[in-house]
Design a protein around this motif. Structure first.
Motif, mmCIF file in Angstrom:
data_model
loop_
_atom_site.group_PDB
_atom_site.id
_atom_site.type_symbol
_atom_site.label_atom_id
_atom_site.label_comp_id
_atom_site.label_asym_id
_atom_site.label_seq_id
_atom_site.Cartn_x
_atom_site.Cartn_y
_atom_site.Cartn_z
ATOM 1 N N GLN A 167 0.846 -1.195 0.000
ATOM 2 C CA GLN A 167 0.000 0.000 0.000
ATOM 3 C C GLN A 167 0.880 1.244 0.000
ATOM 4 O OE1 GLN A 167 -3.717 0.731 0.425
ATOM 5 N NE2 GLN A 167 -2.675 2.531 -0.325
ATOM 6 N N HIS A 168 0.668 2.128 -0.955
ATOM 7 C CA HIS A 168 1.378 3.392 -0.984
ATOM 8 C C HIS A 168 0.386 4.507 -0.686
ATOM 9 C CE1 HIS A 168 4.716 1.588 -3.724
ATOM 10 N NE2 HIS A 168 4.995 1.449 -2.448
ATOM 11 N N TYR A 169 0.816 5.497 0.088
ATOM 12 C CA TYR A 169 -0.075 6.579 0.496
ATOM 13 C C TYR A 169 0.185 7.835 -0.324
ATOM 14 C CZ TYR A 169 -1.260 3.252 4.057
ATOM 15 O OH TYR A 169 -1.688 2.101 4.669
ATOM 16 N N VAL A 170 1.226 8.577 -0.032
ATOM 17 C CA VAL A 170 1.531 9.788 -0.812
ATOM 18 C C VAL A 170 2.920 9.629 -1.417
ATOM 19 C CG1 VAL A 170 1.881 12.280 -0.738
ATOM 20 C CG2 VAL A 170 0.025 11.245 0.584
ATOM 21 N N ARG A 171 2.966 9.533 -2.729
ATOM 22 C CA ARG A 171 4.229 9.255 -3.418
ATOM 23 C C ARG A 171 4.979 10.512 -3.840
ATOM 24 N NH1 ARG A 171 4.368 3.820 -5.379
ATOM 25 N NH2 ARG A 171 5.961 4.479 -6.855
ATOM 26 N N SER A 172 4.258 11.648 -3.936
ATOM 27 C CA SER A 172 4.894 12.880 -4.391
ATOM 28 C C SER A 172 4.023 14.069 -3.995
ATOM 29 C CB SER A 172 5.076 12.863 -5.914
ATOM 30 O OG SER A 172 3.828 13.033 -6.564
ATOM 31 N N ALA A 173 4.509 15.266 -4.309
ATOM 32 C CA ALA A 173 3.740 16.485 -4.026
ATOM 33 C C ALA A 173 2.754 16.804 -5.128
ATOM 34 C CB ALA A 173 4.698 17.668 -3.838
ATOM 35 N N THR A 174 2.867 16.106 -6.271
ATOM 36 C CA THR A 174 2.100 16.527 -7.445
ATOM 37 C C THR A 174 1.339 15.419 -8.155
ATOM 38 O OG1 THR A 174 4.048 16.258 -8.866
ATOM 39 C CG2 THR A 174 3.687 18.439 -7.881
ATOM 40 N N GLY A 175 1.357 14.191 -7.607
ATOM 41 C CA GLY A 175 0.589 13.115 -8.215
ATOM 42 C C GLY A 175 -0.905 13.384 -8.084
ATOM 43 N N VAL A 176 -1.714 12.485 -8.641
ATOM 44 C CA VAL A 176 -3.160 12.680 -8.610
ATOM 45 C C VAL A 176 -3.686 12.452 -7.194
ATOM 46 C CG1 VAL A 176 -5.381 11.895 -9.504
ATOM 47 C CG2 VAL A 176 -3.386 12.003 -11.019
ATOM 48 N N LEU A 177 -4.342 13.470 -6.656
ATOM 49 C CA LEU A 177 -4.885 13.415 -5.301
ATOM 50 C C LEU A 177 -6.140 12.548 -5.298
ATOM 51 C CD1 LEU A 177 -4.114 14.668 -2.559
ATOM 52 C CD2 LEU A 177 -5.625 16.586 -3.104
ATOM 53 N N LYS A 178 -6.158 11.546 -4.401
ATOM 54 C CA LYS A 178 -7.271 10.603 -4.343
ATOM 55 C C LYS A 178 -8.098 10.723 -3.064
ATOM 56 C CE LYS A 178 -6.445 8.304 -8.184
ATOM 57 N NZ LYS A 178 -7.427 8.285 -9.290
ATOM 58 N N GLN A 179 -7.464 11.105 -1.960
ATOM 59 C CA GLN A 179 -8.161 11.144 -0.669
ATOM 60 C C GLN A 179 -7.514 12.197 0.216
ATOM 61 O OE1 GLN A 179 -7.855 7.432 1.482
ATOM 62 N NE2 GLN A 179 -9.626 7.855 2.784
ATOM 63 N N VAL A 180 -8.347 12.984 0.896
ATOM 64 C CA VAL A 180 -7.833 14.024 1.788
ATOM 65 C C VAL A 180 -8.569 13.966 3.124
ATOM 66 C CG1 VAL A 180 -7.157 15.583 -0.072
ATOM 67 C CG2 VAL A 180 -9.448 15.770 0.915
ATOM 68 N N LEU A 181 -7.908 14.497 4.138
ATOM 69 C CA LEU A 181 -8.510 14.643 5.462
ATOM 70 C C LEU A 181 -8.670 16.130 5.755
ATOM 71 C CD1 LEU A 181 -9.440 13.609 8.241
ATOM 72 C CD2 LEU A 181 -7.024 13.453 8.901
ATOM 73 N N LEU A 182 -9.901 16.523 6.084
ATOM 74 C CA LEU A 182 -10.214 17.912 6.427
ATOM 75 C C LEU A 182 -10.904 17.936 7.788
ATOM 76 C CD1 LEU A 182 -11.862 19.154 3.071
ATOM 77 C CD2 LEU A 182 -9.428 19.128 3.644
#
Length: 283
Positions: free
Chosen positions: A3-18
């Motif tokens: 499982q990979h979570y955040v691979r870079s600063a600019t990849g496609v954003l899939k899920q966020v926490l607000l």
């Protein structure tokens, strides 16, 4: 399969926490909020709620899953979800808040991350580190700002814990009044960033120049209007403020699609769309 979570600063954003701004208030813990308080200003929570809902709508319209942390009454800066830590492909780093009024947020966000199934891979145990100071520059190079809220002790603590994973961590020092590094530097696309260039230390300027970054530069006054505080969605899409007219045009000239956030009220407390967003998954 790993499982990979955040691979870079600019990849496609899939899920966020607000976290909704239910209990947001002006707190004199940064220059922007202090200036509004000096003017006798207060926060209109209805406007804040509408602005936050627009941010959620932009994410959802772009296929980003939005997770919400329930707001806690005593925590009046909790809307700035970015700051409790940062996420990498292996899991997240739990930072350590400098301001006492924010310290209880850590356990709330850590509990939510457990609920979401994201493992913690490092915890700041000495000094201070906040997520608004963090950037991933490439697969193994990270930057953490040393402005008002993170310090060298905290960075060294995190550096030692991430070294076994192959990461190197650069310190980027600037003036405390700029608050966090994401207020003067923001990566919005592959080797593309918005920055108050003169606010960066010479060594980091040279790093960006040598790495071939295309830099959209703002004036110092724009720092306090959140003109660097954008949120990359990936695929040359970005969330910016509707008031960020010159930067938005420069982005469009470079082929970016800009989603304009009509936010003025939340900004009074010292953070913009990037500050409000913790990336959970980014390809």
């Amino acid at each position: 399969m790993t499982q990979h979570y955040v691979r870079s600063a600019t990849g496609v954003l899939k899920q966020v926490l607000l976290c909704p701004p239910t209990h947001l208030d002006l707190n004199p813990i940064n220059k922007i909020a202090e200036d509004w308080l000096d003017q006798g200003q207060a926060i209109d929570l209805e406007k804040c709620a509408a602005e936050h809902q627009q941010l959620i709508s932009i994410y959802e319209s772009n296929g980003v899953k939005v997770e919400l942390l329930e707001a806690t009454k005593a925590l009046d800066s909790q809307v700035f979800a970015r700051d409790f830590g940062f996420n990498l492909k292996e899991g997240y780093v739990l930072g350590r808040f400098k301001e006492k009024v924010r310290q209880e947020e850590s356990q709330k966000y850590a509990a939510k991350m457990r609920e979401l199934g994201v493992p913690v891979i490092a915890t700041c145990e000495e000094g201070v580190v906040e997520g608004g100071d963090f950037w991933q520059l490439d697969d193994k190079t990270l930057a953490i700002g040393v402005l008002q809220r993170s310090d060298e002790v905290g960075i060294e603590n995190i550096r030692a814990q991430l070294a076994p994973l192959g990461y190197r961590v650069l310190s980027v020092e600037s003036k405390p009044e700029y608050l966090h590094l994401d207020m003067i530097f923001n990566i919005i696309g592959e080797k593309t960033a918005v920055t108050y260039y003169e606010g960066l230390p010479t060594a980091f300027q040279e790093y960006l120049d040598n790495a071939g970054y295309d830099l959209i530069k703002i004036e110092e006054a724009g720092v306090f209007k959140h003109f660097c505080n954008l949120q990359a969605l990936g695929n040359k899409k970005v969330i910016s403020l509707a008031t960020n007219i010159k930067v938005n045009q420069a982005l469009r000239d470079r082929g970016f699609t800009v989603f304009e956030l009509n936010s003025t009220e939340i900004l009074k407390t010292g953070g913009g769309p990037h500050c409000m967003t913790f990336p959970v998954k980014r390809t």
